[in-house]
Design an enzyme around this catalytic site. Sequence first.
Site, PDB file in Angstrom:
ATOM      1  N   SER A 238       0.870  -1.110  -0.198  1.00  0.00           N
ATOM      2  CA  SER A 238       0.082   0.080  -0.024  1.00  0.00           C
ATOM      3  C   SER A 238       0.861   1.321   0.143  1.00  0.00           C
ATOM      4  O   SER A 238       0.376   2.358  -0.113  1.00  0.00           O
ATOM      5  CB  SER A 238      -0.951   0.023   1.219  1.00  0.00           C
ATOM      6  N   LYS A 281      -6.457   4.996   7.643  1.00  0.00           N
ATOM      7  CA  LYS A 281      -5.247   5.611   7.341  1.00  0.00           C
ATOM      8  C   LYS A 281      -5.729   7.150   7.105  1.00  0.00           C
ATOM      9  O   LYS A 281      -4.992   8.129   7.392  1.00  0.00           O
ATOM     10  CB  LYS A 281      -4.746   5.203   5.913  1.00  0.00           C
TER      11      LYS A 281
END
Length: 387
Positions: A238, A281
């Site tokens: 990611s 996030k």
Amino acid sequence: VKVVLLGATNVYYLLAQADPEFTEYFKVAAEFSTDLEWTAESQQSYAQLIAKLAREEELLPFSRGAVCRLIEHSARNAGDSRKMSLLMSRMLDVMREADFWAARAEHPTVSATDVQTAIDAWIHRSDTLRERAQEQILRESILVDTAGSVTGQVNALSVLQLGDFTFGRPSRITARVRLGKGEFVDIEREVDLSGPIHSKGVLILSGYLGSRYAAHQPLALSASLVFEQSYGGVDGDSASSTELYALLSAIAELPIRQELAVTGSVNQRGEIQAIGGVNEKIEGFFDICRARGLTGQQGVLSPAANIDNLMLRREVIEAVEAGDFHVYPVTTIDEGIALLTGVPAGEVEPDGSWTPDSVNAQVAARLTQWAQTARQMSQPLGDHETS
């Protein structure tokens, strides 16, 4: 006699693989999904289920707003704005605690505020490590910038999970480049702190740079990448787009806006791919920016493919609506690097060159210069030089 086994799907297949007779004894296997499509019909059924559970548990009646907040919370647990979680044990815990807060406030019914209070209380009991991590960043023991511009430095976003509690944590990725032979040094991998998926993501960067900027010349580049102040294992891809942005910035010598953070996987074609934990996030970087003061310039670059997964906290949504914080859906590296640098990414011209003064033009020019220098250095010396 009928014997029925209930358990996780992976356990069933492990038993079937380990014991050939297992599938003979248990011929009928039925897998049940842990989530449900969020439609008008399923929403009505979910509301009826909430009412049924409230009656069985002898809880106060739940108002329309409370039911709506519970359904939103179930979508958050499912990690998808189009689905609702069917893990009702978590939902029951929230309902019981919401009933407690409603009774304490002498409410005749459980309201949306009571449900939110129960959710916030559960987070408060579970977020000690998150608070410590944020405290270290705010005290600058862990370095994460939320203002200014720096070359070869990007804010990455990772996710940590402790039991049922998951939270996001920003960290700094830096890249350094120089004349070389096409080596990409992943410092995490060199010291055995990198998992195979993360290492794969770093290798993809080499393929992207080589095919896009050095198809007809050597990739005369040596680069090093690192998660700064990372003392544990790193895995997952990611952060691969974040690492690529840091590389492009370092090669082109263009500074990156530090009020922005990045998450997203990238493939060799430069397309941004979906990742997990997108809500946590974004919220992790938002919390740091809010603690330091929202400026209206801060935000997160997130894969456009993750739009359906967005179920952000109410305060994040309100900040975005007010223009104090931003979430940018990105589909390609070119889109992202233009946002991060404020310089157009550029396109290929008919003669094969890049748009003048663009990011891609400056990256290509630097790599071409290094390739020419490497070619000159590799030529044999003349007789007068060798004598």
